[in-house]
Every structure is written in C-alpha cells, then in structure tokens.
Design an enzyme around this catalytic site. Sequence first.
Site, PDB file in Angstrom:
ATOM      1  N   SER A 135      -2.504   1.508  18.298  1.00  0.00           N
ATOM      2  CA  SER A 135      -2.760   0.967  16.856  1.00  0.00           C
ATOM      3  C   SER A 135      -2.100   2.073  15.882  1.00  0.00           C
ATOM      4  O   SER A 135      -2.362   3.141  15.993  1.00  0.00           O
ATOM      5  CB  SER A 135      -4.125   0.870  16.469  1.00  0.00           C
ATOM      6  N   ASP A 174     -16.332  16.436  19.132  1.00  0.00           N
ATOM      7  CA  ASP A 174     -15.717  16.935  18.180  1.00  0.00           C
ATOM      8  C   ASP A 174     -16.034  18.449  17.946  1.00  0.00           C
ATOM      9  O   ASP A 174     -17.121  19.013  18.289  1.00  0.00           O
ATOM     10  CB  ASP A 174     -15.968  16.365  16.675  1.00  0.00           C
ATOM     11  N   LYS A 221       3.014  12.679  17.495  1.00  0.00           N
ATOM     12  CA  LYS A 221       1.346  12.639  17.822  1.00  0.00           C
ATOM     13  C   LYS A 221       1.232  11.952  19.009  1.00  0.00           C
ATOM     14  O   LYS A 221       1.550  10.954  19.328  1.00  0.00           O
ATOM     15  CB  LYS A 221       0.673  11.985  16.682  1.00  0.00           C
ATOM     16  N   GLY A 264      -5.684   7.481  16.662  1.00  0.00           N
ATOM     17  CA  GLY A 264      -5.088   8.688  15.747  1.00  0.00           C
ATOM     18  C   GLY A 264      -3.699   9.019  15.746  1.00  0.00           C
ATOM     19  O   GLY A 264      -3.407   9.524  14.519  1.00  0.00           O
ATOM     20  N   ALA A 265      -2.919   8.482  16.442  1.00  0.00           N
ATOM     21  CA  ALA A 265      -1.473   8.959  16.366  1.00  0.00           C
ATOM     22  C   ALA A 265      -0.813   7.828  15.488  1.00  0.00           C
ATOM     23  O   ALA A 265      -0.774   6.672  15.682  1.00  0.00           O
ATOM     24  CB  ALA A 265      -0.565   8.665  17.839  1.00  0.00           C
ATOM     25  N   ASP A 266      -0.365   8.253  14.272  1.00  0.00           N
ATOM     26  CA  ASP A 266       0.208   7.736  13.188  1.00  0.00           C
ATOM     27  C   ASP A 266       1.542   8.425  12.737  1.00  0.00           C
ATOM     28  O   ASP A 266       2.001   8.085  11.631  1.00  0.00           O
ATOM     29  CB  ASP A 266      -0.555   7.420  12.100  1.00  0.00           C
ATOM     30  N   GLN A 297     -12.914   8.168   9.715  1.00  0.00           N
ATOM     31  CA  GLN A 297     -12.467   6.905  10.453  1.00  0.00           C
ATOM     32  C   GLN A 297     -13.596   6.621  11.573  1.00  0.00           C
ATOM     33  O   GLN A 297     -13.594   5.421  11.921  1.00  0.00           O
ATOM     34  CB  GLN A 297     -11.070   7.141  11.046  1.00  0.00           C
ATOM     35  N   ARG A 321     -10.018  -1.491   7.537  1.00  0.00           N
ATOM     36  CA  ARG A 321      -9.210  -2.529   8.025  1.00  0.00           C
ATOM     37  C   ARG A 321      -8.796  -1.942   9.552  1.00  0.00           C
ATOM     38  O   ARG A 321      -8.565  -2.341  10.628  1.00  0.00           O
ATOM     39  CB  ARG A 321      -7.925  -2.894   7.544  1.00  0.00           C
ATOM     40  N   LYS A 375       0.750  -1.296   0.084  1.00  0.00           N
ATOM     41  CA  LYS A 375       0.176   0.039  -0.031  1.00  0.00           C
ATOM     42  C   LYS A 375       0.802   1.259  -0.023  1.00  0.00           C
ATOM     43  O   LYS A 375       1.742   1.353   0.833  1.00  0.00           O
ATOM     44  CB  LYS A 375      -0.664   0.038   1.074  1.00  0.00           C
TER      45      LYS A 375
END
Length: 329
Positions: A296, A164, A229, A223-225, A143, A115, A71
């Site tokens: 994640s 939000d 973050k 969220g932290a990617d 998401q 996923r 990907k």
Amino acid sequence: MSVLLLSSEEVDENATMERVIPAVEDAFAAYERGTAQMPAKSYIDLDRYNGDFRSMPAYMDAGEWDAAGIKWVNVHPDNPDQHDLPTVMGTMIYSDPETALPLAIMDGTALTMKRTGAAAAVATDYLAVEDATTLGIVGAGIQSYAQVDAITKIRPIQEIVVSDPDNERIADFIDHFSDRYDVQEGMIQDAASSDVLSTVTPVRDPIVSLDDVGDHTHINAMGADAEGKQELATEIGLEAKLVIDDHAQTTHSGEINVPYSSGELTDDEIYGDLGEIIVGEKEGRRADDGISVFDSTGLAIQDVAAAHVTYQNARQSGSGTEFDLLSTS
C-alpha cells in the site's frame, strides 16, 4: 460562499471506519473500472529537512460518487523528536466538481490515518483467512491504532502482538487496547507469525524476514511510502501472493520499489491490483494460498472517498465551522 472547516478532532469523529472502509473499497473499484481520475502523486524532495511534500488530486464519477479533491501532505521523520510535530501532516480540499467550489477544507492528517487503516482492512478482507483471530503490529506509532481499529471491523481479532523498540509507545499501545483485546509485547517474529500482520515503520532496511512469517499470514505492508524504503525481506515478496494498490506508485515508492528497481522482483511476481480482486477480475484468497502481501502506497482516490464520507457526516451532525472563502460581492 460558505466553506466547511473541519479540525482533526472533527474529522476523527465523522470519518467512522464503518463508512470509510466501504467508501475506500468503492474507490478501488471505481479506479479499476475507469470511473475515477487520479494523476500520479507528485513529490517535492526536501533533503535539507529530511522530508518531502506530496500533492494528491483525484476525481471520482461512479454511481453515487461525484467527488473531487486534493491533499497536500508531507512526510518528515524528524518532526516528532525535533519539533514535537507529527511525521505526517496534511490538508484536504474537498470540492464540488460541477462548480469547483471548495465544499470543505479539512485536516488531512486524521483523514490519512483513517483511509490508510481502511485500505488495510479492505485488503485483509479479500486476502486474509476468514477466521483470523490474531493480529501482529510492527511499529507502534499513530498509524498502528488505525490499523487495529479498521482490521478488527472485518475480522474477529482476539489477540494482538505489538513490536516496537520504543518502550513508551508499546506501553501506550497496550494501555489503549488492553480493555478490548489480549495485547502483548513481542519480538518482530512474534508479531509476524500472526494471522494478519501490519507493518507501519519508516525503515529503509528490511526488518521482517521470510522465516518470521506464518505459513498463511496476510501482510499489510503500509510503511514504505518513498523511494528506498523497504520493511519486508525481498524473499517474502517473491514467495507471497503479492497484491498492490497502484503499479506506478508501488514500483516507485512502495514496499517493492527497492527489489523492483534492482530487478530482483519483476511484474511476473505481482499477482495483481487490489481493485482487480474487488471487481472480480481476479480471485482473492484461495484455500491453498500461503502468505499474501498487500503493498500500500496510499491513493488520492482513497482520500477523496474518505473526505466525501466525512463531509456528509459532518453536514448531518452539524460539525465544523463555516466561513466565507470567496467573496461574491
């Protein structure tokens, strides 16, 4: 030779949560057992555009699985406001391991959404209380919808609290789910006190404190990617049963990357990998557990597993457009 092209809508239609969730669970197990190859995710930082590219290859060879793919994905936070484009986009190439022939080229954005939601569902299944009926969502972007769609497949969720700062996003979210659940807008602490909490924001300064979280809340920190973050206060990670998807990725760019790099949080505070729990090497939720956290970052094996299911479903349903990518003449 014929390759199947699958649009975003076709991926969404064929990547059903009922099949993607167990496929992602299988992918975690295969990685833990050593029957999957997954080189480290590589990054190309684009400071000029406040974004980055990531390449994510993987191969699974386990039982019914013989699948490979890569990907190519980005994260550009300014896209929605400046270009009317999604923050995250991607393209998935799903290949035949025996010949290396591309079997399908599919939208990776929809695949990533599915996923990622499925990964949270798998973690929730092993770490949340069995009778979880309340779900908190912090961040009402795209998401958040996948989080609800996936988690409600494995827990009897009845009430959802969403937080939000964007009122339009809140209104869209409530309108989308209000016919199936009791959905309410709330503050972060209202969402965080739920049985299950999913955080899906791009923030760099923690927005969820330990005081916000319920005594037995399971948190999916999604969220932290990227490096720098962090959504959850460091105290939460120190207090919780902390489960990660991959040590290299989470310590570099996951929820724990900031406190880990500063030494505030160490390997001693990490309970284990989700794969270890899935294969039975470590226990999931115990009766005396309090807060749990799943950090994640998103793994290439999840993409390959989801692409495998999507491709199979598309072939069975006749979805997609076939085209010749390679000339054999």
